[in-house]
Motif scaffolding. Structure first.
Motif, PDB file in Angstrom:
ATOM      1  N   ALA A 137       0.837  -1.190   0.000  1.00 12.46           N
ATOM      2  CA  ALA A 137       0.000   0.000   0.000  1.00 12.46           C
ATOM      3  C   ALA A 137       0.869   1.236   0.000  1.00 12.46           C
ATOM      4  CB  ALA A 137      -0.906  -0.015   1.236  1.00 12.46           C
ATOM      5  N   LYS A 138       0.254   2.328  -0.380  1.00 14.34           N
ATOM      6  CA  LYS A 138       0.983   3.580  -0.449  1.00 14.34           C
ATOM      7  C   LYS A 138       1.538   3.923   0.929  1.00 14.34           C
ATOM      8  CE  LYS A 138       0.373   8.445  -1.618  1.00 14.34           C
ATOM      9  NZ  LYS A 138      -0.586   9.470  -2.038  1.00 14.34           N
ATOM     10  N   GLY A 139       2.806   4.290   0.984  1.00 14.15           N
ATOM     11  CA  GLY A 139       3.417   4.719   2.227  1.00 14.15           C
ATOM     12  C   GLY A 139       3.842   3.584   3.136  1.00 14.15           C
ATOM     13  N   SER A 140       3.862   2.354   2.665  1.00 13.95           N
ATOM     14  CA  SER A 140       4.224   1.238   3.518  1.00 13.95           C
ATOM     15  C   SER A 140       5.734   1.083   3.585  1.00 13.95           C
ATOM     16  CB  SER A 140       3.587  -0.062   3.006  1.00 13.95           C
ATOM     17  OG  SER A 140       4.063  -0.357   1.720  1.00 13.95           O
ATOM     18  N   SER A 141       6.185   0.474   4.701  1.00 13.59           N
ATOM     19  CA  SER A 141       7.598   0.215   4.870  1.00 13.59           C
ATOM     20  C   SER A 141       8.013  -0.973   4.021  1.00 13.59           C
ATOM     21  CB  SER A 141       7.920  -0.055   6.344  1.00 13.59           C
ATOM     22  OG  SER A 141       7.597   1.071   7.139  1.00 13.59           O
ATOM     23  N   GLU A 142       9.320  -1.156   3.889  1.00 17.22           N
ATOM     24  CA  GLU A 142       9.872  -2.261   3.107  1.00 17.22           C
ATOM     25  C   GLU A 142      10.938  -2.944   3.939  1.00 17.22           C
ATOM     26  OE1 GLU A 142      12.324  -3.050  -1.077  1.00 17.22           O
ATOM     27  OE2 GLU A 142      11.833  -1.025  -0.435  1.00 17.22           O
ATOM     28  N   LEU A 143      11.085  -4.245   3.751  1.00 15.77           N
ATOM     29  CA  LEU A 143      12.099  -5.009   4.457  1.00 15.77           C
ATOM     30  C   LEU A 143      13.134  -5.525   3.466  1.00 15.77           C
ATOM     31  CD1 LEU A 143       9.905  -7.142   6.901  1.00 15.77           C
ATOM     32  CD2 LEU A 143      11.070  -4.972   7.374  1.00 15.77           C
ATOM     33  N   VAL A 144      14.406  -5.351   3.809  1.00 19.51           N
ATOM     34  CA  VAL A 144      15.505  -5.949   3.054  1.00 19.51           C
ATOM     35  C   VAL A 144      16.033  -7.101   3.897  1.00 19.51           C
ATOM     36  CG1 VAL A 144      17.789  -5.575   2.060  1.00 19.51           C
ATOM     37  CG2 VAL A 144      16.086  -3.755   1.976  1.00 19.51           C
ATOM     38  N   VAL A 145      16.107  -8.300   3.308  1.00 22.65           N
ATOM     39  CA  VAL A 145      16.476  -9.486   4.076  1.00 22.65           C
ATOM     40  C   VAL A 145      17.734 -10.121   3.488  1.00 22.65           C
ATOM     41  CG1 VAL A 145      14.060  -9.900   4.671  1.00 22.65           C
ATOM     42  CG2 VAL A 145      15.050 -11.060   2.701  1.00 22.65           C
ATOM     43  N   GLY A 146      18.467 -10.816   4.347  1.00 23.55           N
ATOM     44  CA  GLY A 146      19.691 -11.495   3.909  1.00 23.55           C
ATOM     45  C   GLY A 146      20.921 -10.649   4.205  1.00 23.55           C
ATOM     46  N   ARG A 147      21.998 -11.318   4.579  1.00 19.72           N
ATOM     47  CA  ARG A 147      23.199 -10.606   5.036  1.00 19.72           C
ATOM     48  C   ARG A 147      23.822  -9.757   3.933  1.00 19.72           C
ATOM     49  NH1 ARG A 147      26.017 -15.189   9.046  1.00 19.72           N
ATOM     50  NH2 ARG A 147      24.070 -15.733  10.114  1.00 19.72           N
ATOM     51  N   ASN A 148      24.008 -10.330   2.750  1.00 16.71           N
ATOM     52  CA  ASN A 148      24.623  -9.555   1.671  1.00 16.71           C
ATOM     53  C   ASN A 148      23.752  -8.378   1.260  1.00 16.71           C
ATOM     54  OD1 ASN A 148      26.947 -11.123   1.492  1.00 16.71           O
ATOM     55  ND2 ASN A 148      26.055 -12.512  -0.004  1.00 16.71           N
ATOM     56  N   SER A 149      22.443  -8.606   1.126  1.00 18.73           N
ATOM     57  CA  SER A 149      21.527  -7.544   0.700  1.00 18.73           C
ATOM     58  C   SER A 149      21.488  -6.409   1.716  1.00 18.73           C
ATOM     59  CB  SER A 149      20.125  -8.111   0.491  1.00 18.73           C
ATOM     60  OG  SER A 149      20.114  -9.079  -0.533  1.00 18.73           O
ATOM     61  N   VAL A 150      21.472  -6.753   2.989  1.00 16.94           N
ATOM     62  CA  VAL A 150      21.422  -5.726   4.033  1.00 16.94           C
ATOM     63  C   VAL A 150      22.712  -4.904   4.048  1.00 16.94           C
ATOM     64  CG1 VAL A 150      21.420  -5.385   6.532  1.00 16.94           C
ATOM     65  CG2 VAL A 150      19.738  -6.901   5.480  1.00 16.94           C
ATOM     66  N   VAL A 151      23.854  -5.574   3.972  1.00 12.20           N
ATOM     67  CA  VAL A 151      25.129  -4.859   3.965  1.00 12.20           C
ATOM     68  C   VAL A 151      25.212  -3.923   2.761  1.00 12.20           C
ATOM     69  CG1 VAL A 151      27.627  -5.124   3.701  1.00 12.20           C
ATOM     70  CG2 VAL A 151      26.386  -6.562   5.321  1.00 12.20           C
ATOM     71  N   GLU A 152      24.806  -4.414   1.585  1.00  8.91           N
ATOM     72  CA  GLU A 152      24.862  -3.608   0.372  1.00  8.91           C
ATOM     73  C   GLU A 152      23.931  -2.395   0.478  1.00  8.91           C
ATOM     74  OE1 GLU A 152      26.225  -2.516  -3.382  1.00  8.91           O
ATOM     75  OE2 GLU A 152      26.953  -4.039  -1.986  1.00  8.91           O
ATOM     76  N   ALA A 153      22.736  -2.592   1.040  1.00  7.46           N
ATOM     77  CA  ALA A 153      21.796  -1.478   1.191  1.00  7.46           C
ATOM     78  C   ALA A 153      22.360  -0.412   2.125  1.00  7.46           C
ATOM     79  CB  ALA A 153      20.453  -1.992   1.712  1.00  7.46           C
ATOM     80  N   LEU A 154      22.959  -0.826   3.228  1.00 11.14           N
ATOM     81  CA  LEU A 154      23.531   0.139   4.163  1.00 11.14           C
ATOM     82  C   LEU A 154      24.741   0.836   3.553  1.00 11.14           C
ATOM     83  CD1 LEU A 154      23.261  -1.936   7.457  1.00 11.14           C
ATOM     84  CD2 LEU A 154      22.054   0.199   6.961  1.00 11.14           C
ATOM     85  N   ARG A 155      25.546   0.100   2.803  1.00 13.81           N
ATOM     86  CA  ARG A 155      26.724   0.692   2.178  1.00 13.81           C
ATOM     87  C   ARG A 155      26.320   1.751   1.146  1.00 13.81           C
ATOM     88  NH1 ARG A 155      29.042  -3.659   0.240  1.00 13.81           N
ATOM     89  NH2 ARG A 155      30.594  -3.949   1.889  1.00 13.81           N
ATOM     90  N   GLU A 156      25.223   1.514   0.416  1.00  7.94           N
ATOM     91  CA  GLU A 156      24.789   2.435  -0.631  1.00  7.94           C
ATOM     92  C   GLU A 156      23.947   3.590  -0.103  1.00  7.94           C
ATOM     93  OE1 GLU A 156      25.734   2.530  -3.673  1.00  7.94           O
ATOM     94  OE2 GLU A 156      26.935   0.703  -3.598  1.00  7.94           O
ATOM     95  N   GLY A 157      23.767   3.664   1.207  1.00  8.39           N
ATOM     96  CA  GLY A 157      23.044   4.802   1.768  1.00  8.39           C
ATOM     97  C   GLY A 157      21.538   4.697   1.700  1.00  8.39           C
ATOM     98  N   VAL A 158      20.994   3.501   1.519  1.00  6.77           N
ATOM     99  CA  VAL A 158      19.539   3.346   1.509  1.00  6.77           C
ATOM    100  C   VAL A 158      19.003   3.731   2.886  1.00  6.77           C
ATOM    101  CG1 VAL A 158      17.646   1.696   1.276  1.00  6.77           C
ATOM    102  CG2 VAL A 158      19.632   1.518  -0.215  1.00  6.77           C
TER     103      VAL A 158
END
Length: 317
Positions: free
Chosen positions: A69-90
Motif C-alpha cells: 500500500a501507499k506509504g508502507s515500509s519495506e524489508l531488506v532481508v539477507g546478510r549480503n543484501s542488508v550490507v549492500e543497502a547500508l553501504r549504498e546509503g539506503v
C-alpha cells in the motif's frame, strides 16, 4: 545409612580444575570475545529495550497496512543484501539481528554501518519473530527495515525549478515496473541538472530499496513525485507552459530535431515492452524517436532517459 556415607580412605576434594573430557574449555575461555557491542545490542540494556520498543511500534504500524500500500515500509532481508543497502546509503530506521546468531564478518559489517549512520535502531530479535516479519523468507538472521518514501507532488517539481530561475526539466515514467530503471533515471536526472521524476501511483514501480541502490545516492537529492493520474499530471504541466515530449520508436520526429529541448520540458518514457500507453501518447505535444544506427529495436527506460537528458543539458549549456 547405606549409600549416604563416603567409602573409607577415599579423598574428596572440592578444588576446581580441568576435568576429564573438558575439550579445551579453559583454552577457549582465554580467547578474546571481540569488541564490545553497542548498547542497543547488549541484552537487558536500557537502550536495547528502548530500541526494541520503538521498532516494535514501527513494525506494528507496518503490519496494519496492506502489503504494497501507499506509504508502507519495506524489508531488506539477507546478510549480503542488508550490507549492500547500508553501504549504498539506503534509508533505514531499524536493523533486526537474530539472537545468538553466528557473528560473521557480514553481520559485524551490517551492525557497524548501522551504528555509523545514526538513526538506525539495532534490535535483537528471536528467529521466530524474524520469520514472522519476513513471511518465512531466508533472512539469514538479518533484516533491515526501510521507512516509507516521502513522495513529492508533481507541482512541487515545477515550482522548485521556477524558484531557482530555471526552466523545468522533468522525466515522467509511464508503466515502468523495474525499480532499477527508476533508480537509473533518478541518477541521470541528477547528473544532467533535471528537477525530478514523476511516476504513476498504480501499475508502476516506486522508490524501493532497489531503486535507491541503483540511483547511487542521487535519490537523496532528486525528488520523485507520485501522480494519481499521469495523464492529468501531464495536462497540468502543459497548462504551466511545459512541452510534453514522449519517446516512441515510431515517433514523428528524431530527437535532434526537437526544438523544445532547451525550454520548459517533460520527457515521457514508457516501458521497454509496451512503450507509451494510448492516453499518455495522445496527451504528448509530440512524440520523438532516438536514432539508433546500430539497429537495436529499443532502449530500456534508464538508457533512453539518459540520452534525452544529455541532449537537453547540452543545449541548455
Amino acid at each position: 545409612m547405606a549409600g549416604n556415607s563416603q567409602p573409607p580412605n577415599r579423598r574428596v576434594s572440592k578444588k576446581k580444575g580441568a576435568q576429564v573430557g573438558s575439550g579445551g574449555q579453559r583454552r577457549r575461555g582465554l580467547e578474546g570475545k571481540g569488541p564490545t557491542p553497542p548498547a542497543e545490542m547488549r541484552k537487558g540494556h536500557a537502550k536495547q529495550r528502548a530500541a526494541q520498543a520503538k521498532a516494535r511500534r514501527a513494525h506494528g504500524r507496518q503490519q496494519q497496512r496492506k502489503g504494497g500500500a501507499k506509504g508502507s515500509s519495506e524489508l531488506v532481508v539477507g546478510r549480503n543484501s542488508v550490507v549492500e543497502a547500508l553501504r549504498e546509503g539506503v534509508p533505514a530506521n531499524a536493523l533486526y539481528v537474530q539472537q545468538f546468531i553466528d557473528n560473521d564478518d557480514r553481520v559485524r559489517e551490517a551492525v557497524r554501518f548501522a551504528g555509523e549512520r545514526g538513526g538506525v535502531h539495532l534490535v535483537e530479535a528471536p528467529r521466530p519473530e524474524l520469520d514472522r516479519m519476513t513471511n518465512g523468507l531466508n533472512h539469514q538472521g538479518v533484516v533491515l527495515q526501510i521507512p516509507p518514501y516521502e513522495y513529492a507532488h508533481p507541482d512541487d517539481l515545477v515550482a522548485a525549478a521556477f524558484d531557482e530561475g530555471e526552466d523545468p526539466l522533468i522525466v515522467a515514467l509511464d508503466g515502468v515496473t523495474d525499480p532499477r530503471n527508476l533508480g537509473a533515471v533518478v541518477r541521470s536526472v541528477a547528473a544532467f541538472g533535471g528537477h525530478g521524476v514523476v511516476v504513476p501511483e498504480r501499475r508502476a514501480t516506486g522508490m524501493t530499496a532497489g531503486a535507491w541502490k541503483t540511483s547511487a545516492g542521487a535519490a537523496a537529492r532528486t525528488p520523485v513525485a507520485r501522480a494519481t493520474n499521469l495523464t492529468r499530471a501531464l495536462e497540468a504541466y502543459q497548462k504551466a507552459g511545459l512541452t510534453v515530449v514522449g519517446l516512441a520508436a515510431d515517433g514523428d520526429v528524431e530527437l535532434q530535431d526537437v526544438a523544445a529541448l532547451d525550454g520548459p520540458l517533460v520527457v515521457v518514457v514508457g516501458s521497454e515492452g509496451k512503450g507509451l500507453s494510448r492516453l499518455v501518447g495522445e496527451t504528448c505535444d509530440l512524440r520523438a524517436r532516438i536514432p539508433m544506427p546500430g539497429g537495436a529495436e529499443s532502449l530500456n527506460a534508464g538508457v533512453a532517459a539518459g540520452v534525452v537528458l544529455y541532449e537537453a543539458s547540452r543545449r541548455r549549456a
